[in-house]
Write an enzyme that holds these catalytic residues in place. Structure first.
Site, PDB file in Angstrom:
ATOM      1  N   HIS A  55      34.751  -2.606   9.039  1.00 27.32           N
ATOM      2  CA  HIS A  55      34.747  -1.252   9.675  1.00 27.32           C
ATOM      3  C   HIS A  55      33.750  -0.360  10.239  1.00 27.32           C
ATOM      4  O   HIS A  55      33.911   0.660  10.321  1.00 27.32           O
ATOM      5  CB  HIS A  55      35.078  -0.082   8.197  1.00 27.32           C
ATOM      6  CG  HIS A  55      35.917  -0.483   7.182  1.00 27.32           C
ATOM      7  ND1 HIS A  55      37.503  -0.966   7.797  1.00 27.32           N
ATOM      8  CD2 HIS A  55      36.121  -1.834   6.187  1.00 27.32           C
ATOM      9  CE1 HIS A  55      38.283  -0.928   6.351  1.00 27.32           C
ATOM     10  NE2 HIS A  55      37.276  -1.936   5.976  1.00 27.32           N
TER      11      HIS A  55
ATOM     12  N   LYS B 100       3.274   6.982  -1.807  1.00 27.02           N
ATOM     13  CA  LYS B 100       3.776   6.916  -2.831  1.00 27.02           C
ATOM     14  C   LYS B 100       4.136   7.995  -3.213  1.00 27.02           C
ATOM     15  O   LYS B 100       3.026   9.181  -2.862  1.00 27.02           O
ATOM     16  CB  LYS B 100       2.643   6.152  -3.171  1.00 27.02           C
ATOM     17  CG  LYS B 100       3.081   5.350  -4.671  1.00 27.02           C
ATOM     18  CD  LYS B 100       3.829   4.080  -4.736  1.00 27.02           C
ATOM     19  CE  LYS B 100       4.661   3.081  -5.338  1.00 27.02           C
ATOM     20  NZ  LYS B 100       5.165   1.720  -5.284  1.00 27.02           N
TER      21      LYS B 100
ATOM     22  N   LYS C 254      13.925  -2.567   1.431  1.00 27.24           N
ATOM     23  CA  LYS C 254      12.155  -3.077   1.850  1.00 27.24           C
ATOM     24  C   LYS C 254      11.836  -3.538   3.327  1.00 27.24           C
ATOM     25  O   LYS C 254      10.755  -3.357   3.714  1.00 27.24           O
ATOM     26  CB  LYS C 254      11.662  -4.520   0.705  1.00 27.24           C
ATOM     27  CG  LYS C 254      12.325  -3.811  -0.710  1.00 27.24           C
ATOM     28  CD  LYS C 254      10.590  -3.830  -1.142  1.00 27.24           C
ATOM     29  CE  LYS C 254      10.687  -1.952  -0.674  1.00 27.24           C
ATOM     30  NZ  LYS C 254      10.905  -1.485  -1.996  1.00 27.24           N
TER      31      LYS C 254
ATOM     32  N   CYS D  65      -0.250  13.327  -1.015  1.00 28.95           N
ATOM     33  CA  CYS D  65      -2.061  13.670  -1.193  1.00 28.95           C
ATOM     34  C   CYS D  65      -1.814  13.038  -2.570  1.00 28.95           C
ATOM     35  O   CYS D  65      -1.481  13.794  -3.390  1.00 28.95           O
ATOM     36  CB  CYS D  65      -2.599  14.751  -1.035  1.00 28.95           C
ATOM     37  SG  CYS D  65      -1.120  15.485   0.263  1.00 28.95           S
TER      38      CYS D  65
ATOM     39  N   GLU E 120      10.352  -0.524   5.536  1.00 26.31           N
ATOM     40  CA  GLU E 120       9.295   0.566   5.545  1.00 26.31           C
ATOM     41  C   GLU E 120       8.454  -0.508   5.904  1.00 26.31           C
ATOM     42  O   GLU E 120       7.500  -0.017   6.039  1.00 26.31           O
ATOM     43  CB  GLU E 120       9.673   0.975   4.407  1.00 26.31           C
ATOM     44  CG  GLU E 120       9.713   0.086   2.824  1.00 26.31           C
ATOM     45  CD  GLU E 120      10.127   0.744   1.606  1.00 26.31           C
ATOM     46  OE1 GLU E 120       9.237   1.614   1.523  1.00 26.31           O
ATOM     47  OE2 GLU E 120      10.151   0.545   0.418  1.00 26.31           O
TER      48      GLU E 120
ATOM     49  N   TRP F 141      -1.696  13.261   3.278  1.00 24.11           N
ATOM     50  CA  TRP F 141      -0.062  12.764   3.835  1.00 24.11           C
ATOM     51  C   TRP F 141       0.352  14.213   4.496  1.00 24.11           C
ATOM     52  O   TRP F 141       0.454  15.167   4.025  1.00 24.11           O
ATOM     53  CB  TRP F 141       0.725  12.157   3.011  1.00 24.11           C
ATOM     54  CG  TRP F 141       2.119  12.380   3.341  1.00 24.11           C
ATOM     55  CD1 TRP F 141       2.213  10.667   3.908  1.00 24.11           C
ATOM     56  CD2 TRP F 141       3.150  12.447   4.120  1.00 24.11           C
ATOM     57  NE1 TRP F 141       3.708  10.102   4.592  1.00 24.11           N
ATOM     58  CE2 TRP F 141       4.357  11.546   4.313  1.00 24.11           C
ATOM     59  CE3 TRP F 141       3.588  14.000   3.677  1.00 24.11           C
ATOM     60  CZ2 TRP F 141       5.193  11.487   4.771  1.00 24.11           C
ATOM     61  CZ3 TRP F 141       4.951  14.288   3.762  1.00 24.11           C
ATOM     62  CH2 TRP F 141       5.676  13.141   4.283  1.00 24.11           C
TER      63      TRP F 141
ATOM     64  N   GLU G  74      18.869  -2.819  -1.008  1.00 24.81           N
ATOM     65  CA  GLU G  74      16.944  -2.757  -1.310  1.00 24.81           C
ATOM     66  C   GLU G  74      16.479  -3.833  -0.490  1.00 24.81           C
ATOM     67  O   GLU G  74      15.349  -3.254   0.228  1.00 24.81           O
ATOM     68  CB  GLU G  74      17.121  -3.106  -3.023  1.00 24.81           C
ATOM     69  CG  GLU G  74      15.596  -3.250  -3.576  1.00 24.81           C
ATOM     70  CD  GLU G  74      15.010  -2.005  -2.861  1.00 24.81           C
ATOM     71  OE1 GLU G  74      15.186  -1.057  -2.803  1.00 24.81           O
ATOM     72  OE2 GLU G  74      13.364  -1.964  -3.459  1.00 24.81           O
TER      73      GLU G  74
ATOM     74  N   ASN H 154      -2.859  19.796  -3.316  1.00 26.17           N
ATOM     75  CA  ASN H 154      -1.588  19.121  -2.965  1.00 26.17           C
ATOM     76  C   ASN H 154      -0.102  20.338  -3.274  1.00 26.17           C
ATOM     77  O   ASN H 154      -0.321  20.926  -4.314  1.00 26.17           O
ATOM     78  CB  ASN H 154      -1.024  17.929  -3.780  1.00 26.17           C
ATOM     79  CG  ASN H 154      -2.238  16.437  -3.662  1.00 26.17           C
ATOM     80  OD1 ASN H 154      -3.015  17.383  -2.903  1.00 26.17           O
ATOM     81  ND2 ASN H 154      -2.008  16.375  -4.795  1.00 26.17           N
ATOM     82  N   GLY H 155       0.659  19.791  -2.316  1.00 24.45           N
ATOM     83  CA  GLY H 155       1.416  20.741  -2.115  1.00 24.45           C
ATOM     84  C   GLY H 155       2.485  21.549  -0.858  1.00 24.45           C
ATOM     85  O   GLY H 155       2.054  21.131  -0.185  1.00 24.45           O
TER      86      GLY H 155
ATOM     87  N   ARG I  16      -1.042   7.246  -2.293  1.00 26.39           N
ATOM     88  CA  ARG I  16      -0.481   8.386  -2.071  1.00 26.39           C
ATOM     89  C   ARG I  16      -0.453   9.157  -0.761  1.00 26.39           C
ATOM     90  O   ARG I  16      -0.041  10.489  -0.462  1.00 26.39           O
ATOM     91  CB  ARG I  16      -1.087   9.588  -3.507  1.00 26.39           C
ATOM     92  CG  ARG I  16      -0.772   8.748  -4.345  1.00 26.39           C
ATOM     93  CD  ARG I  16      -1.112  10.346  -5.206  1.00 26.39           C
ATOM     94  NE  ARG I  16      -0.502  10.362  -6.628  1.00 26.39           N
ATOM     95  CZ  ARG I  16       0.462  10.912  -7.253  1.00 26.39           C
ATOM     96  NH1 ARG I  16       0.876  12.093  -5.819  1.00 26.39           N
ATOM     97  NH2 ARG I  16       0.678  11.119  -8.166  1.00 26.39           N
TER      98      ARG I  16
HETATM   99  C1  F6R Z   1      10.545   2.415  -1.298  1.00 27.60           C
HETATM  100  C2  F6R Z   1      10.283   3.478  -2.283  1.00 27.60           C
HETATM  101  C3  F6R Z   1      10.567   4.580  -2.294  1.00 27.60           C
HETATM  102  C4  F6R Z   1      10.446   5.455  -3.790  1.00 27.60           C
HETATM  103  C5  F6R Z   1      11.172   6.581  -3.657  1.00 27.60           C
HETATM  104  C6  F6R Z   1      11.306   7.282  -5.406  1.00 27.60           C
HETATM  105  O1  F6R Z   1       9.611   1.296  -2.010  1.00 27.60           O
HETATM  106  O2  F6R Z   1       9.292   3.131  -2.831  1.00 27.60           O
HETATM  107  O3  F6R Z   1      12.170   5.224  -2.050  1.00 27.60           O
HETATM  108  O4  F6R Z   1      11.826   4.787  -4.763  1.00 27.60           O
HETATM  109  O5  F6R Z   1      10.385   6.983  -3.391  1.00 27.60           O
HETATM  110  O6  F6R Z   1      10.190   7.026  -6.012  1.00 27.60           O
HETATM  111  P1  F6R Z   1      10.100   7.304  -7.258  1.00 27.60           P
HETATM  112  O7  F6R Z   1      10.918   6.234  -7.807  1.00 27.60           O
HETATM  113  O8  F6R Z   1       8.422   7.806  -7.545  1.00 27.60           O
HETATM  114  O9  F6R Z   1      11.015   8.527  -7.716  1.00 27.60           O
END
Ligand code: F6R
Length: 614
Positions: free
Chosen positions: A510, A609, A491, A2, A494, A75, A487, A101-102, A28
């Site tokens: 496999h 994020k 991408k 959050c 998500e 969130w 990766e 937050n938390g 966030r």
């Molecule tokens: C995916 C993404 C997440 C972050 C993960 C780690 O696009 O952004 O998988 O990579 O949550 O976040 P950080 O790098 O902030 O520790």
């Protein structure tokens, strides 16, 4: 997860400042939002569920002008994303209001005591118990400040808190444990509290990063900070942040993700900075804070990270092992912290993290420190909890990353690993000077090559149009580009919600080949490399199961059309640098597929994020 922002100052635009800040914090968490203001001894709270752009008008309307406000974007962890569960939360007498937050781990136990004492709960959140506990403690303590400190002592878990009380109309009470919180100070335009620098960077770059177990009082002209364990007042440092407000804007791009993809050439340049010397092949890492003897004494490296950062770490493992001949283990931070890893003083634990606040990664670093390991972070946010917890850092200079799906931070993490692997290899003399020089030279040219691919992005859009209807895709890569496949799949899943698996191409037989049919396309990274032929034969195997194949190949490859339905070409590059270039078309592919499907690219469902809780 959050986001929090609060303002106390002379201007009567506090609620506007807080709402604007919430917009910047929405990445966030975006399932509900709210704010509280204090005017003429009364607290007004406005909150609602939904994305801020849909509810902002309602939050704003009817609010009197005021000079203190706190706000929150949520969130959901405890309690569904409803209006009642949105922050801020008030006590039953409307004297105290807070945002949090938390997670409060002992909330059930505290709640039952408070219920017995007659408190009425209006939400399903763990947060609400804090405000009731404050009200309860205030009855028995000499001052609200004492009640605040007593309350913090009764909580277990993690918090970044901003609290307002009607009797202290210009004060925000603040506290932090295991969740980021910072204070922004100005000379005469009031002071700010926030979970994130991007919310307040427009107003100030002078910040105080709170440490765990700190709490205090913020007024328009002052910040008093205390250690909550000793109850003593503490001194603090004001740090200058080197980001600027323009960096956190969209600058005409449709989405932050697209803007951030386009920023990658500059991000690479900034991360390399002046830290390489092409003439002798040397690298300088200004913040690594480890002596040559320390580094030469390392027997094992463990990389801990989550998500995209983990995949960057996996590229790092391949690079460090290839160049510096040191064994590197990969660990998901969430596993590392609970699996009792074998650690000693000759182990270097490297955290890879954009935010520097990911709860599991931070916990992994704390565990490594407890066990006497050396610690380092490859991190974007300077001043973040992880950057401050480790012995040394490599800062990645990606600037603020707002799109929830990480792109430019991943790219910069790869650059940091290139530099680190080369630094270690030079130190251990495991690389020839000529190769080191070539690597630096080619690394510096990567931004131009990325710009070339960006120029042809419309071709990737056209290809993406053919893939929007699929429900599942398989991404394949090998060696240094196995993580690229992982990766690329992450991408896509998500942001477009298409199921995607990333696999080492050699693993396909496999198991995953069972998935492949005309309904499940294969996206293969098959650029020039020592494993080119191997990947080709994996693709051919898949194609004989009727699947559509999209290949990422090197310019000049004449064979690739023969086994692919669609091809995206990238400039030729030294194999060691290929993950930097190869991920770019996959980022754009995911972006276009998601956008064509009408998905909310910057704020995908269920994600946030910075995962600052477990
Ligand atoms: C995916 C993404 C997440 C972050 C993960 C780690 O696009 O952004 O998988 O990579 O949550 O976040 P950080 O790098 O902030 O520790």
């Amino acid at each position: 997860m959050c986001g929090i922002i609060g303002y106390t100052g002379q201007t009567y635009l506090a609620s506007k400042i807080v709402l604007d800040g919430l917009e910047r914090l929405e990445y966030r968490g975006y399932d509900s939002a709210g704010l509280a203001i204090l005017t003429n001894g009364e607290i007004s709270v406005k909150r609602d569920s939904g994305k801020l752009r849909n509810i902002r008008e309602g939050l704003e309307s009817g609010l009197p002008s005021n000079h203190l406000a706190i706000g929150h974007t949520r969130w959901a962890t405890h309690g569904r994303p409803t209006q009642d569960n949105a922050h801020p939360h008030k006590d039953n007498n409307s004297r105290i209001v807070l945002v949090h937050n938390g997670i409060i781990e002992n909330y059930l136990q505290l709640k039952s005591t408070l219920l017995e004492k007659g408190h009425k709960f209006l939400s399903d959140t763990d947060t609400e118990i804090i405000v009731h506990l404050l009200a309860e403690n205030e009855k028995h303590e000499a001052s609200f400040k004492d009640a605040f400190f007593k309350t913090l002592g009764q909580l277990e878990g993690a918090w970044a808190l901003s609290v307002v009380h009607v009797d202290y109309p210009d004060t925000i009470f603040i506290a932090k444990k295991n969740c980021p919180l910072l204070i922004g100070l100005t000379e005469d335009e009031g002071n700010f509290v926030s979970s994130d620098i991007t919310a307040i960077i427009k107003y100030t770059r002078d910040v105080v990063y709170l440490e765990d177990h700190q709490a205090g009082m913020l007024t328009p002209g002052n910040l008093d900070l205390f250690d909550t364990k000793t109850k003593t007042q503490i001194n603090y440092n004001v740090e200058r942040v080197d980001w600027n407000p323009v960096m956190a804007e969209k600058n005409g791009y449709r989405h932050f993700m697209l803007k951030e993809i386009h920023e990658q050439p500059d991000v690479i340049r900034n991360t390399i900075g002046t830290n390489t010397n092409e003439e002798d092949g040397s690298v300088y890492l200004p913040d690594i804070n480890m002596s040559n003897d320390d580094l030469l004494g390392i027997r094992k490296i463990i990389v801990v990270a989550c998500g995209t950062a983990f995949y960057a770490g996996l590229v790092g493992k391949y690079l460090v092992e290839k160049l510096a001949r040191v064994s590197v283990e990969m660990d998901l931070a969430s596993e590392f912290r609970y699996r009792d890893p074998v650690l000693d003083k000759d182990t270097l634990v490297i955290a890879v993290t954009q935010s520097g606040e990911t709860a599991d990664t931070l916990a992994a670093i704390n565990l490594a420190k407890e066990r006497g390991c050396k610690t380092m972070a490859i991190v974007n946010v300077q001043g973040s909890s992880i950057a401050r917890a480790v012995d040394g850092n490599i800062f990645i200079h990606a600037g603020p990353e707002i799109g929830v799906a990480s792109t430019k931070a991943y790219m910069a993490m790869l650059v940091a690993f290139e530099l680190f692997a080369l630094y270690l290899a030079n130190l251990k003399s495991t690389i020839e000077v000529a190769v080191a020089k070539q690597l630096i030279h080619e690394l510096k040219v990567i931004p131009q090559k990325i710009e070339e691919v960006l120029k042809d992005k419309e071709d990737i859009l056209k290809i993406a149009q053919k893939y929007t209807q699929y429900k599942s895709m398989l991404f394949l890569g090998r060696d240094l580009n196995f993580p690229t496949a992982l990766e690329g799949a992450l991408k896509l899943k998500e942001i477009s919600y298409i199921h995607a698996e990333g696999y080492a191409a050699g693993e396909m037989k496999h198991g995953p080949i069972a998935l492949v049919d005309r309904e499940c396309p294969v996206v293969a990274v098959v650029t020039d490399s020592p494993v080119y032929e191997k990947v080709v034969s994996n693709i051919v195997e898949a194609r004989s199961r009727d699947c559509r194949v999209l290949s990422i190949a090197s310019k000049g490859d004449k064979e690739v059309q023969g086994f692919s339905d669609d091809v995206i070409k990238v400039p030729k590059v030294m194999d060691l640098l290929s993950p930097l270039l190869n991920v770019l078309p996959l980022q754009l592919f995911a972006y276009y597929v998601a956008d064509l499907k009408g998905a909310d690219v910057d704020q995908p469902r269920n994600l946030a994020k910075s995962v600052t809780v477990e």
